[in-house]
Design a protein around this motif. Sequence first.
Motif, PDB file in Angstrom:
ATOM      1  N   PRO A   6       0.713  -1.186   0.096  1.00 54.48           N
ATOM      2  CA  PRO A   6      -0.039   0.081   0.096  1.00 54.48           C
ATOM      3  C   PRO A   6       0.738   1.400   0.088  1.00 54.48           C
ATOM      4  O   PRO A   6       0.314   2.803  -0.154  1.00 54.48           O
ATOM      5  CB  PRO A   6      -0.999  -0.307   1.089  1.00 54.48           C
ATOM      6  CG  PRO A   6       0.135  -1.198   2.279  1.00 54.48           C
ATOM      7  CD  PRO A   6       0.601  -2.622   1.361  1.00 54.48           C
ATOM      8  N   ASP A   7       2.223   0.903   0.472  1.00 60.17           N
ATOM      9  CA  ASP A   7       2.825   2.787   0.838  1.00 60.17           C
ATOM     10  C   ASP A   7       3.660   2.614  -0.776  1.00 60.17           C
ATOM     11  O   ASP A   7       4.795   3.835  -1.007  1.00 60.17           O
ATOM     12  CB  ASP A   7       4.034   2.109   1.517  1.00 60.17           C
ATOM     13  CG  ASP A   7       3.239   2.171   3.086  1.00 60.17           C
ATOM     14  OD1 ASP A   7       2.692   3.323   2.869  1.00 60.17           O
ATOM     15  OD2 ASP A   7       3.923   1.435   3.675  1.00 60.17           O
ATOM     16  N   VAL A  22      -6.787   3.938 -13.538  1.00 57.61           N
ATOM     17  CA  VAL A  22      -8.000   4.338 -12.674  1.00 57.61           C
ATOM     18  C   VAL A  22      -8.434   3.722 -11.426  1.00 57.61           C
ATOM     19  O   VAL A  22      -8.742   4.144 -11.131  1.00 57.61           O
ATOM     20  CB  VAL A  22      -9.604   3.278 -13.327  1.00 57.61           C
ATOM     21  CG1 VAL A  22     -10.678   3.844 -13.025  1.00 57.61           C
ATOM     22  CG2 VAL A  22      -9.664   4.488 -15.591  1.00 57.61           C
ATOM     23  N   ALA A  23      -7.163   2.121 -11.434  1.00 52.93           N
ATOM     24  CA  ALA A  23      -7.691   1.376 -10.207  1.00 52.93           C
ATOM     25  C   ALA A  23      -7.134   2.126  -9.056  1.00 52.93           C
ATOM     26  O   ALA A  23      -7.619   2.459  -7.527  1.00 52.93           O
ATOM     27  CB  ALA A  23      -7.225   0.059 -10.090  1.00 52.93           C
ATOM     28  N   ALA A  24      -5.909   2.783  -9.543  1.00 55.97           N
ATOM     29  CA  ALA A  24      -4.742   2.889  -8.194  1.00 55.97           C
ATOM     30  C   ALA A  24      -5.149   4.824  -7.980  1.00 55.97           C
ATOM     31  O   ALA A  24      -4.927   5.012  -7.243  1.00 55.97           O
ATOM     32  CB  ALA A  24      -3.177   3.184  -9.392  1.00 55.97           C
ATOM     33  N   LYS A  25      -5.520   5.195  -9.227  1.00 58.29           N
ATOM     34  CA  LYS A  25      -5.690   6.826  -8.707  1.00 58.29           C
ATOM     35  C   LYS A  25      -7.129   6.851  -7.362  1.00 58.29           C
ATOM     36  O   LYS A  25      -7.515   7.644  -6.665  1.00 58.29           O
ATOM     37  CB  LYS A  25      -5.888   7.598 -10.083  1.00 58.29           C
ATOM     38  CG  LYS A  25      -4.719   8.019 -10.607  1.00 58.29           C
ATOM     39  CD  LYS A  25      -3.831   8.556 -10.095  1.00 58.29           C
ATOM     40  CE  LYS A  25      -2.817   9.114 -11.498  1.00 58.29           C
ATOM     41  NZ  LYS A  25      -2.017  10.258 -10.802  1.00 58.29           N
ATOM     42  N   SER A  46      -2.809  10.329  -4.820  1.00 51.84           N
ATOM     43  CA  SER A  46      -1.328  11.000  -4.707  1.00 51.84           C
ATOM     44  C   SER A  46      -0.069   9.922  -5.741  1.00 51.84           C
ATOM     45  O   SER A  46       0.740  10.276  -5.745  1.00 51.84           O
ATOM     46  CB  SER A  46      -1.282  10.930  -3.323  1.00 51.84           C
ATOM     47  OG  SER A  46      -0.883   9.612  -3.044  1.00 51.84           O
ATOM     48  N   ILE A  47      -1.143   8.334  -6.116  1.00 48.66           N
ATOM     49  CA  ILE A  47       0.175   7.866  -6.831  1.00 48.66           C
ATOM     50  C   ILE A  47       0.507   8.307  -8.217  1.00 48.66           C
ATOM     51  O   ILE A  47      -0.613   8.708  -8.703  1.00 48.66           O
ATOM     52  CB  ILE A  47       0.128   6.553  -6.489  1.00 48.66           C
ATOM     53  CG1 ILE A  47       0.428   5.115  -7.364  1.00 48.66           C
ATOM     54  CG2 ILE A  47      -1.759   6.321  -7.648  1.00 48.66           C
ATOM     55  CD1 ILE A  47       0.064   4.541  -6.853  1.00 48.66           C
ATOM     56  N   GLU A  48       1.602   8.493  -8.617  1.00 50.06           N
ATOM     57  CA  GLU A  48       1.788   8.120 -10.053  1.00 50.06           C
ATOM     58  C   GLU A  48       2.042   7.102 -10.786  1.00 50.06           C
ATOM     59  O   GLU A  48       2.194   5.853 -10.269  1.00 50.06           O
ATOM     60  CB  GLU A  48       2.944   8.633  -9.894  1.00 50.06           C
ATOM     61  CG  GLU A  48       3.787  10.310  -9.435  1.00 50.06           C
ATOM     62  CD  GLU A  48       5.104  10.646  -9.569  1.00 50.06           C
ATOM     63  OE1 GLU A  48       5.146  11.576 -10.524  1.00 50.06           O
ATOM     64  OE2 GLU A  48       6.199   9.824  -9.496  1.00 50.06           O
ATOM     65  N   GLY A 106      14.740   6.770  -5.023  1.00 50.88           N
ATOM     66  CA  GLY A 106      14.554   7.151  -3.495  1.00 50.88           C
ATOM     67  C   GLY A 106      13.166   6.644  -3.565  1.00 50.88           C
ATOM     68  O   GLY A 106      12.772   6.938  -2.007  1.00 50.88           O
ATOM     69  N   LYS A 107      12.491   6.337  -4.669  1.00 53.65           N
ATOM     70  CA  LYS A 107      10.535   6.291  -4.171  1.00 53.65           C
ATOM     71  C   LYS A 107      10.599   4.945  -4.270  1.00 53.65           C
ATOM     72  O   LYS A 107      11.169   4.148  -5.056  1.00 53.65           O
ATOM     73  CB  LYS A 107       9.985   6.870  -5.879  1.00 53.65           C
ATOM     74  CG  LYS A 107       9.824   8.245  -5.722  1.00 53.65           C
ATOM     75  CD  LYS A 107       9.137   8.573  -6.897  1.00 53.65           C
ATOM     76  CE  LYS A 107      10.002  10.392  -7.200  1.00 53.65           C
ATOM     77  NZ  LYS A 107       8.768  10.900  -8.490  1.00 53.65           N
ATOM     78  N   ARG A 108       9.145   4.626  -3.632  1.00 52.99           N
ATOM     79  CA  ARG A 108       8.390   3.054  -3.901  1.00 52.99           C
ATOM     80  C   ARG A 108       7.998   2.336  -5.369  1.00 52.99           C
ATOM     81  O   ARG A 108       7.033   3.668  -5.123  1.00 52.99           O
ATOM     82  CB  ARG A 108       7.922   3.072  -2.144  1.00 52.99           C
ATOM     83  CG  ARG A 108       8.827   2.754  -1.369  1.00 52.99           C
ATOM     84  CD  ARG A 108       7.948   2.993   0.168  1.00 52.99           C
ATOM     85  NE  ARG A 108       7.044   1.955   0.007  1.00 52.99           N
ATOM     86  CZ  ARG A 108       7.856   1.295   0.514  1.00 52.99           C
ATOM     87  NH1 ARG A 108       8.299   1.219   1.242  1.00 52.99           N
ATOM     88  NH2 ARG A 108       6.523  -0.330   0.645  1.00 52.99           N
TER      89      ARG A 108
END
Length: 417
Positions: free
Chosen positions: A178-179, A198-201, A206-208, A303-305
């Motif tokens: 989830p992070d 669509v699902a992620a947003k 905030s997810i890219e 540095g991103k997950r």
Amino acid sequence: MSDAFSHSDPAQVTIEGIRKAADLISGAVLKTPCLPAPRLSRLTGADVYVKYENMQVTGAFKERGALVKLSSLGESERKRGVIAVSAGNHAQGVAYHAGRLGIPATIVMPALTPFVKISATRDYGAEVVLIGNTLAEAKAEADRLAAEKNLVWVHPYDDAHVIHGQGTIALEMLEAQPDLDTLVIPVGGGGLISGMAVAAKAIKPSIEVIGVETVLYPGMWGAMHGKDVRCEGATIAEGIAVRDIGLLTTEVVKQTVDEIILAKESTIEQAINAYLTLLRTIAEGAGAAGLAGMLTDPDRFAGKRVGLVLCGGNIDPRLLSKIVVRELARDGRLVSIRIDTPDRPGVLGEIATTIGDMQGNVVDVAHHRLFLNVPAKGATLDVTFEAFDRPHGEEIVTALRQRGFTVRHLEIGERMD
């Protein structure tokens, strides 16, 4: 194609539809793991997690959308049978689940489709028609067959049912991790990234969401930037070599996707090799495109997950072996050189001993005496050897030169004219 694929209203694609699709495919499609990949994290500078869709029965994510679409058909449509156009993975997804559901399936594929995908599609029980060199040419024949036999279209990407099925991947990724800050997703016609975005947003606004296309087929990039682009050429990522992107998917992508990255062929090869050598898993060209996007612009992800979708692993073993050799050469661990020598006994042994004493390993030798561009009292040796790394290879070349040999580097596979 039928009117079902002409509607381009992005409101057709919803988080509710994706959640229903997840319930529908539960138990029939593998819920693949989404796992940390520390070695890819070291390679890219990001905190990388990989969704292993290459573990599906058909070796790719496409069966998710195929099953959702097939399950939506009425009894009369099932009896008529279905038709699809595909370079491989959609073909296998449709063939496999149509067989499970007792639906006759015809799959039209370009003649240049890798044999591993043709063979697998036939093995799942579909009738395979090979024609043309491109998906566009295959589609023309499929249009003819659909009209002639009254078959039902199962579009590879521009259909809300299919998009909902593909979107279930994002549900599973964000449930497992989830992070995540960013999803990096291969883009062909746009079905996968549309559903996942669509699902992620909806779950995490905030997810890219970043798409990756090959530089040879930048259709979605062109649509996002309002630019005319050329889509053509032989690509190792044939699964995303789409000239005509979807109408519906384009509208969804414009509303939900943050950026499209274009990856070079050599970078996709590097990504395939990284999956094999660092994760011990197989990725086809399209499957490795997400990682190729990260390698194209590493600062973008530092540095991103990051969640990567390894969306398919159906690659010809001969092509995979060729890529491994090419990457060894690029890394300087496989070195091919040409040596001009006097034609006397013991020279070959002297060269091999020099290489061996420095812990190099000779893997191939071609000895030329009879070509007219070789002196009558001389010979030319093409030698390929393994080294630990590029500096080690250069040390071996230097040692040969110090023994008086004239040495020049060759590209792997280059031979005497």
